[in-house]
Design a protein around this motif. Structure first.
Motif, short mmCIF file in Angstrom:
data_model
loop_
_atom_site.label_atom_id
_atom_site.label_comp_id
_atom_site.label_asym_id
_atom_site.label_seq_id
_atom_site.Cartn_x
_atom_site.Cartn_y
_atom_site.Cartn_z
N GLY A 132 2.35 -6.13 0.08
CA GLY A 132 3.14 -6.88 -0.36
C GLY A 132 2.53 -8.05 -2.00
O GLY A 132 3.00 -8.22 -2.74
N GLU A 133 1.59 -7.54 -2.35
CA GLU A 133 0.86 -8.09 -3.57
C GLU A 133 0.72 -8.06 -4.54
O GLU A 133 0.83 -6.50 -4.62
N PHE A 134 1.18 -8.87 -5.76
CA PHE A 134 1.47 -8.54 -7.08
C PHE A 134 0.11 -9.17 -7.80
O PHE A 134 -0.16 -10.15 -7.95
N HIS B 296 9.97 -8.58 -7.85
CA HIS B 296 9.12 -7.74 -7.16
C HIS B 296 9.27 -8.99 -5.81
O HIS B 296 9.38 -8.57 -4.49
N GLN B 297 10.23 -9.98 -6.18
CA GLN B 297 10.33 -11.04 -4.59
C GLN B 297 11.18 -10.18 -4.28
O GLN B 297 11.09 -10.05 -2.23
N HIS B 298 12.21 -9.32 -4.83
CA HIS B 298 13.06 -8.58 -3.66
C HIS B 298 12.66 -7.22 -2.91
O HIS B 298 13.10 -7.29 -2.21
N LEU C 149 9.36 -10.27 -12.42
CA LEU C 149 9.22 -10.99 -11.04
C LEU C 149 9.77 -10.98 -9.75
O LEU C 149 9.57 -10.85 -8.47
N LYS C 150 11.31 -11.68 -10.08
CA LYS C 150 12.31 -11.40 -9.04
C LYS C 150 12.53 -10.48 -8.62
O LYS C 150 12.59 -10.24 -7.51
N ASP D 197 -0.17 -12.61 -8.63
CA ASP D 197 -0.04 -13.72 -7.07
C ASP D 197 -2.23 -13.56 -6.78
O ASP D 197 -2.75 -14.46 -7.32
N ALA E 15 9.43 -6.52 -2.53
CA ALA E 15 8.15 -7.08 -1.85
C ALA E 15 7.34 -5.73 -1.45
O ALA E 15 6.69 -5.49 -0.24
N THR F 153 3.84 -3.69 -3.01
CA THR F 153 2.22 -3.88 -3.24
C THR F 153 2.36 -3.13 -4.88
O THR F 153 2.99 -2.05 -5.29
N SER F 154 1.66 -4.29 -6.29
CA SER F 154 2.97 -3.82 -7.36
C SER F 154 0.45 -4.26 -7.59
O SER F 154 0.23 -4.91 -7.17
#
Lengths: 359, 277, 320
Positions: free
Chosen positions: A29-31, A180-182, A177-178, A202, A184, A186-187
């Protein structure tokens, strides 16, 4: 799940070592942003994760499974390419559906997933069009959509914003970013643009000549750079570097050079112990100085650059140049002599030979 | 003022040259069509009447009856289409392999293929015939088609064209789960249509046209191609120009049709090739 | 003969050995992974074409070399005669004549083609009304069959044909083009040029269009005139195309066979008997296969040398 582990990852193209013994854990889940100048090995690293580039030595693991010999299609990883790589002969819908179709996903399921991804990205009305008829921003979304429908464990981004104009880039950054939050998911995101890296990651991984220089959250990398390269690469305008000599007088440590003499607080001077009389590189960011008649830096104003919110002053300090940021209310004229006081907590010093951070 | 006149004069001259060129290029064909609808005597009438008073459509059936032209046309179509198909498949495959993969001796392979441009059938005529004979293919369609099925120029054309397709399309497809052949079929082929069109046109023309090879390898009447049939009829009845021209018109039609069909793709295909190295 | 292909059975060990050889040839010391798989995939895409060319080009070429040392008439078994065939060719005045006819035809056709085709491309690259139609008109003859061309021109060259009719209006008498020694070869050369211009014109046009406009604009700003732009911008940037057209036009001119066969039968007095015609005649009319193969070898060596020279020039021109 989607935890990526890089172990001693190395890639050489014949003579040239593009990536050297990279060790990195990317949490679920990390960016994570791979940042560095062109040719630093960040894209090669990304392509090795994708399976598009052969690994010379080392291992890549995804959730404990070694990926080295796994075909890209079987890695459960999706990638957004720099030039988007949309298939020109397929409609947007077919572009997005292609990966699922190849995996023999049921037609109804494909349709559901494509429509849902299109909904998230706001491109429902484009589904029937061909890539050639889309704007840069629209293509970007389709490329994202193609990755999203796959619902992969890891998203890879190879400088996805570099082909957009400046305004669209800022806008898309926020949307990414939004997203990615949606999702969740790993990016791993490659860029040479430090603003993108600072705002999106992150954690940032700064690379240079194939080697990781520093890994950490953006503000930490910014405030506590691991070496002179990182200090100089992150921040805009860049950190000032002046050569200085370490002086110890009356139990206090000073950094001294042509046109400046900067005292260091006792709690920060530990890194310079035993270097009295020796050469170091004094580093200070433009924003970490303020005008002060008693300040330790003595400079002459050469160029005044008002950017609206602030003014950047290009100063000549003992023949070297130094940039300082001052408030926009300050009135200044060319050739004026000014004194600046650096924030003692934000003074940096680097080893002139190795570039290692001393304080 | 003088400059302007000069420019206008130059422009007029160039226009004249352009039109004159078109006439030189196309006049023989007009004469051919015109002669094919005249009587055997009218063809030499002076001054030239481009459209005769009475159009002699009868020349066409008369000419066709002077040989088994149905068979010849059929054979030409078979050879032209089969060779065209072979070229489209093999040259495109090879062009893709050479353009987008790295393997040892790739450049050597490319050079070997290109070097066969120096080995046209006209040069290796005798030994090629012997090979085809060893394979037992004399007087068969296979023998007519097989030696022509791959052409180095086609490989070159396709390689150049496929090189312009971005690598990332292939990589995206690879990540999307496409097999290597799937990538060729679903991504490469649809994106090199103009070059395929050019290749198809050239292959069709050259092999609709094929004379020397059928001349050597097809000795029986039922395997003769149209050019052989026409040459043979001309050899027997060389004064029947009106009928020979009628047959020539018929022989022109398929290639003309293919050209009109592919001409946009053809010009673009050659253009895209760009001959960049 | 014939034992080399298809005959005999390959033993399993032989297959294994050649498989491992092939592996080393293609993949080097590569590991078994996606990327060695990709190397194989690339090679397999090329393989069908390669196999075809081995069977129908390289193997025949070697056979031609071998055969050129034998006397062979297709019926009785070949007899080794060493350099006899080459000696026969050397002493055969018809071969010498053929060789020079071919050389004359080759350069006579291709050199004018280089210039006319470039001129055509420059013409068609201009903005003008009806350009699309004019281009179509020029490119249409590309599609025309050789046999159609041969028949039409045989008729055109007839003493009462169109060529003479047109010349007569200029006061030139009627000429029997194809049956006079002085005029037969030039007549065939004219057809060759006429036929080649459109295709090479397209190739040049493609090359011209690949030159970015900016170069011309920069040259205009620098004050270059039309001719200066042509010689300092167009020609250097077009060089790869020019070389390509040169090679291709020579190679296609040397192959000419149909026109001499159906229009002049190599005559009059062998003045149009080009080498391919000579090879055909020697092999398939007189059944002297060995001698025909030897002639093929001579032609090949000639072409090979010519191509090498051109490649050398190409490299000196800074093009690869």
């Amino acid at each position: 799940m989607g935890e990526v582990l890089l172990e001693d990852l190395t890639k050489d193209f014949g003579e040239v070592v593009a990536v050297k013994e990279v060790n990195l854990t990317i949490h679920d889940g990390e960016f994570v942003v791979l940042l560095g100048p062109s040719g630093c090995g960040k894209t090669t690293t990304l392509r090795m994760i994708a399976g598009l580039e052969e690994i010379t030595s080392g291992r890549i693991l995804l959730d404990g499974r070694v990926l080295n010999d796994v075909h890209p299609r079987d890695r459960d990883i999706a990638m957004v390419f720099q030039n988007y790589a949309l298939y020109p002969h397929m409609s947007v819908y077919k572009n997005m559906a292609f990966g699922l179709k190849m995996r023999k996903v049921d037609k109804g399921e494909i349709d559901r997933r494509v429509k849902s991804a299109a909904g998230i990205l706001g491109i429902e009305t484009l589904l029937g069009r061909y890539p050639g008829k889309l704007s840069g921003g629209q293509r970007q979304r389709v490329a994202l959509g193609r990755a999203i429908v796959r619902d992969p464990r890891v998203f890879l981004f190879d400088e996805p914003l570099s082909n957009l104009d400046a305004k669209l880039r800022v806008q898309t950054r926020v949307e990414l970013l939004k997203l990615h939050q949606h999702l969740a998911a790993t990016s791993v995101y490659v860029t040479h643009d430090q603003v993108e890296a600072m705002t999106m990651g992150d954690r940032i991984v700064v690379m240079h000549e194939g080697v990781i220089q520093q890994v950490g959250p953006p503000m930490e990398v910014y405030q506590n750079p691991a070496n002179q390269f990182v200090a100089g690469f992150i921040g805009s305008p860049a950190m000032n570097f002046l050569s200085a000599t370490v002086r110890a007088e009356e139990g206090r440590i000073f950094l001294e050079g042509a046109g400046f003499r900067v005292p260091l607080p006792a709690e920060r001077s530990g890194g310079l112990e035993g270097r009295e009389g020796g050469e170091v590189v004094f580093g200070i960011r433009p924003e970490d100085m303020r005008l002060d008649a008693e300040g330790g830096i003595d400079g002459t104003v050469e160029i005044i650059e008002p950017v609206g919110s602030d003014i950047f002053l290009d100063l000549s300090v003992g023949g070297a140049s130094l940039t300082a940021r001052v408030e926009s209310s300050v009135r200044m004229s060319q050739g004026e002599r000014v004194r600046l006081r650096p924030d003692p907590a934000r003074v940096h010093a680097f080893d002139p030979a190795t570039g290692a951070t001393l304080i | 003022m003088r400059r302007k006149t000069m420019l206008r004069l130059g422009g007029a001259l160039i226009s004249l040259l352009t039109v004159g060129g078109v006439v030189v290029m196309l006049l023989p064909y007009f004469w051919m069509v015109s002669s094919s609808i005249k009587t055997g005597i009218e063809v030499f009438d002076l001054p030239i009447k481009w459209i005769p008073d009475e159009i002699q459509w009868v020349n066409y059936p008369n000419a066709l009856s002077k040989g088994a032209f149905g068979v010849y046309f059929y054979n030409s179509f078979v050879v032209a289409f089969a060779v065209m198909a072979g070229n489209l498949v093999f040259c495109t495959l090879a062009g893709y392999g050479l353009a987008k993969f790295r393997f040892r001796h790739r450049e050597l392979c490319f050079r070997l293929i290109l070097s066969t441009l120096m080995l046209p059938l006209e040069i290796v005529l005798v030994p090629t015939f012997l090979v085809v004979r060893e394979l037992g293919l004399v007087n068969t369609y296979g023998g007519l088609i097989a030696p022509l099925a791959v052409d180095a120029f086609g490989v070159f054309l396709m390689r150049q064209s496929i090189r312009d397709i971005p690598d990332s399309l292939i990589e995206a497809a690879r990540m999307d789960g496409c097999s290597e052949f799937g990538i060729f079929w679903r991504i490469i082929l649809p994106n090199c249509k103009p070059a395929l069109g050019a290749l198809a046109l050239l292959a069709f023309r050259d092999n609709w046209d094929q004379f020397l090879w059928p001349f050597i390898v097809a000795t029986t009447d039922d395997l003769k191609t149209f050019p052989l049939g026409l040459a043979q009829m001309e050899g027997i009845d060389s004064a029947a120009y009106h009928e020979i021209m009628a047959l020539a018109v018929l022989g022109m039609i398929p290639a003309a049709f293919i050209f009109l069909f592919f001409q946009r793709a053809f010009v673009r295909g050659i253009t895209l090739t760009g001959l960049k190295e | 003969m014939g034992r080399e292909i298809g005959a005999g059975r390959a033993s399993p060990s032989m297959i294994r050995r050649s498989a491992s050889l092939l592996r080393r040839w293609v993949a080097g010391g590569g590991k078994r992974s996606l990327h060695s798989h990709l190397r194989w995939a690339g090679f397999f895409f090329v393989l069908p074409a390669l196999i075809h060319l081995v069977i129908f080009k390289f193997y025949p070429m070697l056979q031609a070399l071998r055969l050129s040392f034998f006397r062979y008439d297709l019926m009785s078994p070949p007899v080794f005669t060493g350099l006899e065939n080459y000696k026969l060719l050397w002493e055969n005045p018809l071969f010498h004549q053929s060789f020079w006819v071919s050389v004359k035809y080759m350069f006579g056709v291709s050199i004018p083609e280089w210039f006319f085709a470039l001129g055509l491309a420059l013409l068609l690259n201009r903005r003008m009304p009806g350009r699309a139609v004019i281009r179509l008109a020029y490119f249409f003859p590309i599609a025309m069959s050789q046999i159609v061309v041969a028949m039409v021109w045989k008729f055109m060259y007839h003493p009462f044909g169109l060529v003479n009719t047109i010349l007569e209006t200029f006061g030139v008498g009627r000429i029997n083009w194809l049956s006079m020694e002085e005029s037969a070869l030039p007549a065939l050369i004219a057809i060759g040029i006429w036929r080649g211009i459109p295709l090479f014109g397209v190739i040049y046009l493609a090359g011209l269009q690949a030159i970015p406009k900016e170069y011309h604009e920069a040259a205009i700003i620098d004050g270059a005139g039309v001719f200066q732009r042509f010689f300092y911008v167009t020609v250097p940037l077009l060089l790869p195309t020019i070389m390509f057209v040169m090679v291709l036009s020579l190679l296609s001119a040397v192959k000419v066979f149909l026109n001499p066969l159906v229009m002049t039968e190599g005559g009059p007095n062998g003045t149009t008997r080009v080498l391919p015609y000579f090879i055909y005649e020697t092999g398939f009319a007189f059944f002297r296969m060995g001698e025909a193969a030897a002639a093929s070898m001579v032609l090949f060596v000639f072409l090979f040398g010519l191509t090498l020279i051109q490649l050398r020039l190409l490299r000196r021109g800074g093009v690869e």
